[in-house]
Write a protein that holds these residues in place. Structure first.
Motif, short mmCIF file in Angstrom:
data_model
loop_
_atom_site.label_atom_id
_atom_site.label_comp_id
_atom_site.label_asym_id
_atom_site.label_seq_id
_atom_site.Cartn_x
_atom_site.Cartn_y
_atom_site.Cartn_z
N PHE A 203 0.83 -1.21 0.00
CA PHE A 203 0.00 0.00 0.00
C PHE A 203 0.87 1.26 0.00
O PHE A 203 0.55 2.25 -0.67
N ILE A 204 1.96 1.23 0.74
CA ILE A 204 2.88 2.38 0.76
C ILE A 204 3.48 2.58 -0.62
O ILE A 204 3.54 3.70 -1.15
N GLN A 261 1.95 13.10 2.80
CA GLN A 261 0.76 12.78 2.03
C GLN A 261 0.71 11.29 1.68
O GLN A 261 -0.34 10.64 1.78
N VAL A 262 1.87 10.73 1.29
CA VAL A 262 1.95 9.29 1.00
C VAL A 262 1.59 8.50 2.24
O VAL A 262 0.82 7.52 2.18
N GLY A 263 2.13 8.91 3.39
CA GLY A 263 1.84 8.22 4.64
C GLY A 263 0.36 8.27 5.00
O GLY A 263 -0.23 7.27 5.44
N TYR A 264 -0.23 9.44 4.78
CA TYR A 264 -1.66 9.60 5.08
C TYR A 264 -2.52 8.69 4.21
O TYR A 264 -3.39 7.96 4.71
N GLU A 265 -2.26 8.69 2.90
CA GLU A 265 -3.07 7.89 1.98
C GLU A 265 -2.86 6.39 2.21
O GLU A 265 -3.81 5.60 2.14
N ALA A 266 -1.62 6.00 2.51
CA ALA A 266 -1.35 4.58 2.78
C ALA A 266 -2.04 4.15 4.07
O ALA A 266 -2.60 3.05 4.15
N MET A 270 -4.79 1.17 4.53
CA MET A 270 -4.59 0.07 5.48
C MET A 270 -5.75 -0.05 6.45
O MET A 270 -6.22 -1.16 6.75
N GLU A 271 -6.24 1.07 6.95
CA GLU A 271 -7.35 1.02 7.90
C GLU A 271 -8.59 0.42 7.26
O GLU A 271 -9.34 -0.32 7.91
N LYS A 281 4.60 5.11 10.59
CA LYS A 281 5.80 5.94 10.58
C LYS A 281 6.67 5.54 9.41
O LYS A 281 6.95 4.35 9.19
N LEU A 282 7.10 6.52 8.61
CA LEU A 282 7.90 6.26 7.42
C LEU A 282 9.27 6.94 7.49
O LEU A 282 9.37 8.07 7.98
N TRP A 283 10.29 6.26 6.99
CA TRP A 283 11.61 6.83 6.80
C TRP A 283 12.05 6.58 5.36
O TRP A 283 11.53 5.68 4.70
#
Length: 305
Positions: A203-204, A261-266, A270-271, A281-283
């Motif tokens: 998804f990410i 934005q990518v983190g929010y949409e992913a 997922m939810e 959390k993304l790095w």
């Protein structure tokens, strides 16, 4: 949706059907539509599907194991491209039938290249003409069917629209008819063989592909480093790997906005899939030359076994 898809007999049918075709012909969209939920990510870019993904459709007296494969690529510029082709090739040798998917009224040299690879197959091959919803005149299908049929004799030819769902039931009926008799392999409520950790990484990567330019999606990959469950919450930490520092800056974006934005949409995706809250959390890290490094490819999950 499932009624009428099996033949009136007392035998259970179960087998593997591979979705084969060049990139972007709609293999993953078709799989998601058949299953009624998203297990394979989609985007209008080659290499969106990088792993074999099993989609399990259980009917009253049949179980179809659809195998979504990476799109065949005739230009194996990098080691990862060879891995993707090897994955698709090995799938052909392990299934009971093949769904060869092409775009309606668009048969390319890449389709021709794949067709030659399928010529040695002895299992049933169904030609699936996808995206018929884009045709202004359905009569245009006839000359294309005649053209491709001269190249190979197919077990069946089925025109569909994976996006709109047109004629999918007819395709499913044909697949079930071609399955061998045998007991069901998976529990009836299981939809895929992939776990939630794998789906989270996909998804990410899907959201990254949709936000980035033409080239960058092909030099990044995603690894989930931790996946923890706390009551009705998943805490997920993932790393996005790129090849160069300049690519890292692009993925992060100005003041981190693109990564946010990518983190929010992913997280939203997922939810919806996991039916629970997600803390993500993304790095972003640099691993030079990872698409050509066999050790790194294996550690990132690119294995043909």
């Amino acid at each position: 949706m499932t009624e009428g898809l099996i033949k009136e007999d007392n035998n259970i049918r179960c087998g593997y059907a591979a979705l084969i075709g060049r990139p972007n012909v709609g293999k993953s969209t078709l799989l998601n539509h058949i299953l009624g939920q998203k297990v394979s990510i989609t985007a209008h870019r080659p290499q969106t599907t990088r792993h074999r993904i099993l989609g399990i459709k259980t009917l009253p007296r049949a179980q179809v194991l659809y195998v979504d494969t990476p799109g065949f690529q005739d230009k194996e510029r990098r080691l990862i491209n060879r891995y993707l082709n090897q994955s698709a090739d090995s799938t052909i040798e392990e299934v009971d039938l093949i769904l060869f998917i092409v775009e309606a009224n668009r048969f390319t040299k890449d389709d021709e290249w794949i067709l030659r690879r399928l010529a040695k197959c002895t299992i049933p091959i169904v030609l699936v003409l996808n995206k018929i919803d884009r045709l202004t005149d359905k009569k245009l299908l006839l000359p294309m069917i005649e053209q491709i049929s001269r190249k190979m004799e197919f077990t069946a030819i089925v025109p569909i629209s994976a996006w709109k769902g047109d004629n999918i039931s007819a395709l499913e009926r044909k697949v079930v008819e071609l399955l061998p008799e045998g007991p069901m392999i998976y529990p009836e409520d299981q939809v895929t063989d992939r776990n939630e950790r794998f789906l989270a990484a996909e998804f990410i990567r899907e959201k990254l592909i949709r936000h980035l330019g033409q080239e960058l999606p092909y030099v990044l990959t995603v690894m989930v480093e931790s996946f923890e469950e706390e009551q009705n919450l998943y805490r997920i930490a993932a790393v996005i790997y790129v090849e160069r520092l300049g690519q890292k800056a692009i993925v992060i974006g100005k003041e981190g906005e693109r990564l946010k934005q990518v983190g929010y949409e992913a997280r939203i995706a997922m939810e919806k899939m996991f039916e629970r809250k997600v803390y993500l959390k993304l790095w972003v890290k640099v691993r030079e030359g990872w698409p050509d490094n066999e050790h790194l490819l294996h550690s990132f999950g690119y294995k043909n076994n």
